[in-house]
Scaffold this active site. Structure first.
Site, PDB file in Angstrom:
ATOM      1  N   LYS A  14       1.018  -1.343   0.015  1.00  0.00           N
ATOM      2  CA  LYS A  14       0.136  -0.002   0.036  1.00  0.00           C
ATOM      3  C   LYS A  14       0.942   1.329  -0.075  1.00  0.00           C
ATOM      4  CE  LYS A  14      -2.064  -1.119   3.814  1.00  0.00           C
ATOM      5  NZ  LYS A  14      -1.409  -2.703   4.389  1.00  0.00           N
ATOM      6  N   ARG A  89     -10.007   0.452   8.496  1.00  0.00           N
ATOM      7  CA  ARG A  89      -9.425  -0.790   8.613  1.00  0.00           C
ATOM      8  C   ARG A  89     -10.457  -1.503   9.613  1.00  0.00           C
ATOM      9  NH1 ARG A  89      -3.744  -0.004   8.719  1.00  0.00           N
ATOM     10  NH2 ARG A  89      -2.493  -1.790   9.201  1.00  0.00           N
ATOM     11  N   ARG A 128      11.702  -5.504   4.702  1.00  0.00           N
ATOM     12  CA  ARG A 128      11.616  -3.905   4.642  1.00  0.00           C
ATOM     13  C   ARG A 128      12.435  -3.244   5.645  1.00  0.00           C
ATOM     14  NH1 ARG A 128       5.655  -1.956   5.483  1.00  0.00           N
ATOM     15  NH2 ARG A 128       5.994  -2.694   7.470  1.00  0.00           N
ATOM     16  N   ARG A 161      11.178  -1.740  11.063  1.00  0.00           N
ATOM     17  CA  ARG A 161      10.062  -1.306  11.832  1.00  0.00           C
ATOM     18  C   ARG A 161       9.975  -2.356  13.264  1.00  0.00           C
ATOM     19  NH1 ARG A 161       4.973   0.164   8.215  1.00  0.00           N
ATOM     20  NH2 ARG A 161       3.749  -1.265   9.768  1.00  0.00           N
ATOM     21  N   ARG A 172      -0.334  -9.621  12.899  1.00  0.00           N
ATOM     22  CA  ARG A 172      -0.986  -8.456  11.954  1.00  0.00           C
ATOM     23  C   ARG A 172      -1.715  -9.094  10.906  1.00  0.00           C
ATOM     24  NH1 ARG A 172       4.259  -5.614  10.512  1.00  0.00           N
ATOM     25  NH2 ARG A 172       3.012  -4.383   9.065  1.00  0.00           N
TER      26      ARG A 172
HETATM   27  P1  AP5 Z   1       4.792  -1.764   1.891  1.00  0.00           P
HETATM   28  O1  AP5 Z   1       4.513  -0.639   0.499  1.00  0.00           O
HETATM   29  O2  AP5 Z   1       5.676  -0.979   3.075  1.00  0.00           O
HETATM   30  O3  AP5 Z   1       3.549  -2.376   2.283  1.00  0.00           O
HETATM   31  P2  AP5 Z   1       2.314  -1.853   3.117  1.00  0.00           P
HETATM   32  O4  AP5 Z   1       1.173  -2.609   2.575  1.00  0.00           O
HETATM   33  O5  AP5 Z   1       2.201  -0.434   3.297  1.00  0.00           O
HETATM   34  O6  AP5 Z   1       2.650  -2.466   4.641  1.00  0.00           O
HETATM   35  P3  AP5 Z   1       2.582  -2.075   6.040  1.00  0.00           P
HETATM   36  O7  AP5 Z   1       3.147  -2.939   7.124  1.00  0.00           O
HETATM   37  O8  AP5 Z   1       2.810  -0.666   6.118  1.00  0.00           O
HETATM   38  O9  AP5 Z   1       0.909  -2.204   6.258  1.00  0.00           O
HETATM   39  P4  AP5 Z   1       0.434  -2.123   7.552  1.00  0.00           P
HETATM   40  O10 AP5 Z   1      -1.221  -2.126   7.252  1.00  0.00           O
HETATM   41  O11 AP5 Z   1       0.424  -3.363   8.331  1.00  0.00           O
HETATM   42  O12 AP5 Z   1       0.759  -1.023   8.325  1.00  0.00           O
HETATM   43  P5  AP5 Z   1       0.338   0.338   8.938  1.00  0.00           P
HETATM   44  O13 AP5 Z   1       1.495   1.261   8.910  1.00  0.00           O
HETATM   45  O14 AP5 Z   1      -0.813   0.910   7.987  1.00  0.00           O
HETATM   46  O15 AP5 Z   1       5.643  -2.956   1.285  1.00  0.00           O
HETATM   47  C1  AP5 Z   1       6.124  -3.877   2.299  1.00  0.00           C
HETATM   48  C2  AP5 Z   1       7.629  -4.121   1.705  1.00  0.00           C
HETATM   49  O16 AP5 Z   1       7.332  -4.982   0.415  1.00  0.00           O
HETATM   50  C3  AP5 Z   1       8.543  -3.194   1.264  1.00  0.00           C
HETATM   51  O17 AP5 Z   1       9.964  -3.778   1.872  1.00  0.00           O
HETATM   52  C4  AP5 Z   1       8.655  -2.679  -0.089  1.00  0.00           C
HETATM   53  O18 AP5 Z   1       9.791  -2.248  -0.465  1.00  0.00           O
HETATM   54  C5  AP5 Z   1       8.156  -4.217  -0.337  1.00  0.00           C
HETATM   55  N1  AP5 Z   1       7.320  -4.276  -1.717  1.00  0.00           N
HETATM   56  C6  AP5 Z   1       6.110  -3.716  -1.961  1.00  0.00           C
HETATM   57  N2  AP5 Z   1       5.649  -4.107  -3.079  1.00  0.00           N
HETATM   58  C7  AP5 Z   1       6.205  -4.808  -3.705  1.00  0.00           C
HETATM   59  C8  AP5 Z   1       5.941  -5.521  -4.997  1.00  0.00           C
HETATM   60  N3  AP5 Z   1       5.078  -5.376  -5.671  1.00  0.00           N
HETATM   61  N4  AP5 Z   1       7.177  -6.423  -5.090  1.00  0.00           N
HETATM   62  C9  AP5 Z   1       8.237  -6.752  -4.111  1.00  0.00           C
HETATM   63  N5  AP5 Z   1       8.408  -5.876  -3.090  1.00  0.00           N
HETATM   64  C10 AP5 Z   1       7.510  -5.129  -2.888  1.00  0.00           C
HETATM   65  O19 AP5 Z   1      -0.074   0.191  10.300  1.00  0.00           O
HETATM   66  C11 AP5 Z   1       0.780  -0.124  11.478  1.00  0.00           C
HETATM   67  C12 AP5 Z   1       0.178  -0.331  12.583  1.00  0.00           C
HETATM   68  O20 AP5 Z   1      -0.684   0.950  13.107  1.00  0.00           O
HETATM   69  C13 AP5 Z   1      -1.162  -1.284  12.473  1.00  0.00           C
HETATM   70  O21 AP5 Z   1      -0.709  -2.628  13.181  1.00  0.00           O
HETATM   71  C14 AP5 Z   1      -2.064  -0.587  13.701  1.00  0.00           C
HETATM   72  O22 AP5 Z   1      -1.563  -0.924  14.912  1.00  0.00           O
HETATM   73  C15 AP5 Z   1      -2.074   0.873  13.542  1.00  0.00           C
HETATM   74  N6  AP5 Z   1      -2.932   1.356  12.579  1.00  0.00           N
HETATM   75  C16 AP5 Z   1      -2.815   2.228  11.416  1.00  0.00           C
HETATM   76  N7  AP5 Z   1      -3.825   2.404  10.734  1.00  0.00           N
HETATM   77  C17 AP5 Z   1      -4.737   2.048  11.535  1.00  0.00           C
HETATM   78  C18 AP5 Z   1      -6.060   2.260  11.564  1.00  0.00           C
HETATM   79  N8  AP5 Z   1      -6.951   2.855  10.430  1.00  0.00           N
HETATM   80  N9  AP5 Z   1      -7.056   1.430  12.495  1.00  0.00           N
HETATM   81  C19 AP5 Z   1      -6.222   0.964  13.642  1.00  0.00           C
HETATM   82  N10 AP5 Z   1      -5.130   0.690  13.815  1.00  0.00           N
HETATM   83  C20 AP5 Z   1      -4.387   1.467  12.819  1.00  0.00           C
END
Ligand code: AP5
Length: 214
Positions: A14, A89, A128, A161, A172
């Site tokens: 994402k 979410r 990552r 992270r 997760r």
């Molecule tokens: P990346 O682009 O970083 O993936 P992502 O989908 O953004 O993954 P996240 O881990 O950031 O998502 P998440 O939803 O768990 O975390 P968030 O920060 O929102 O890509 C991942 C890796 O793969 C990278 O190394 C990249 O280079 C590589 N990659 C990407 N695409 C690729 C491809 N096509 N091919 C090869 N490699 C690739 O949330 C974190 C925490 O915050 C949650 O656990 C929760 O506690 C809290 N939180 C956040 N939002 C909310 C909400 N709305 N409600 C409640 N709690 C929340």
């Protein structure tokens, strides 16, 4: 006011797709994960409330998230184009966003559902690295920086992270399946969802998303 939503499990890409669409389509990137990490770093009240949940891979409360989003949206002019990454979410957050947009006359035009196998997600998250200063995302094998441990964009230090440990990644994924995946049906019923195969290269995902705007 217009918005698109990037929906997908942890590691689906994402944040990576958001970086691309921000440049290509001019959307304002709103990542609740990034906002919460900034709050934790600053030691604010929001950060203190979010820290324990985030470290365990659990969701932060809907009330807190909806408050953050309302405040953030209120800072932008009526013509703003938002790209929500990692929000909503839960069904409660989706309903909260729906009510907010009904109030301010906003439209959610597209929901991109990034789909990739569980094994791929686990491998990506373990590899990552993120820039401590600008948040740029790398993958030690697929998208490495030019110099190990250093951000290409601003020379910042790359870090892993804390929620990318193996145990937290597995939690997760479970939280996503139980609390967030039901949103796929929610938005499918509203006929605004677009399924993307996010298991290939980042460029492949970018091009699938771009084609939907044409
Ligand atoms: P990346 O682009 O970083 O993936 P992502 O989908 O953004 O993954 P996240 O881990 O950031 O998502 P998440 O939803 O768990 O975390 P968030 O920060 O929102 O890509 C991942 C890796 O793969 C990278 O190394 C990249 O280079 C590589 N990659 C990407 N695409 C690729 C491809 N096509 N091919 C090869 N490699 C690739 O949330 C974190 C925490 O915050 C949650 O656990 C929760 O506690 C809290 N939180 C956040 N939002 C909310 C909400 N709305 N409600 C409640 N709690 C929340």
């Amino acid at each position: 006011m217009e918005a698109i939503i990037l929906l997908g499990g942890p590691g689906a890409g994402k944040g990576t797709l958001a970086d691309f669409l921000k440049t290509q389509k001019g959307y304002l990137h709103i990542s609740t994960g990034d906002m919460l990490r900034a709050a934790v770093k600053s030691g604010s009240e929001v950060g203190l409330e979010a820290k324990t949940c985030m470290e365990a891979g659990e969701l932060v409360s809907d009330a807190l998230i909806l408050k953050i989003i309302k405040n953030r949206v209120a800072q932008e002019p009526a013509e703003a184009k938002f790209m929500f990454d990692g929000f909503p979410r839960t069904l409660e957050q989706a309903e909260g966003l729906h009510s907010l947009f009904a109030e301010i006359g906003g439209t959610i035009s597209h929901v991109f559902n990034l789909d990739a196998d569980r094994d791929i997600l686990i491998r990506r998250l373990a590899a990552r690295r993120t820039c401590r200063t600008c948040g740029a995302i790398y993958h030690v094998i697929n998208m490495p920086p030019k110099v190990e441990g250093i951000c290409d964009v601003d020379g910042g230090e790359l870090y892993q992270r804390p929620d990318d440990s193996e145990e937290t990644i597995l939690n997760r994924l479970e939280v996503y399946a139980k609390q967030t995946a039901p949103l796929i049906g929610y938005y499918r019923a509203r006929e605004i969802i677009h399924d993307l195969d996010a298991g290939g290269s980042a460029d492949n995902t970018d091009q699938q998303a771009l084609a939907i705007f044409v």
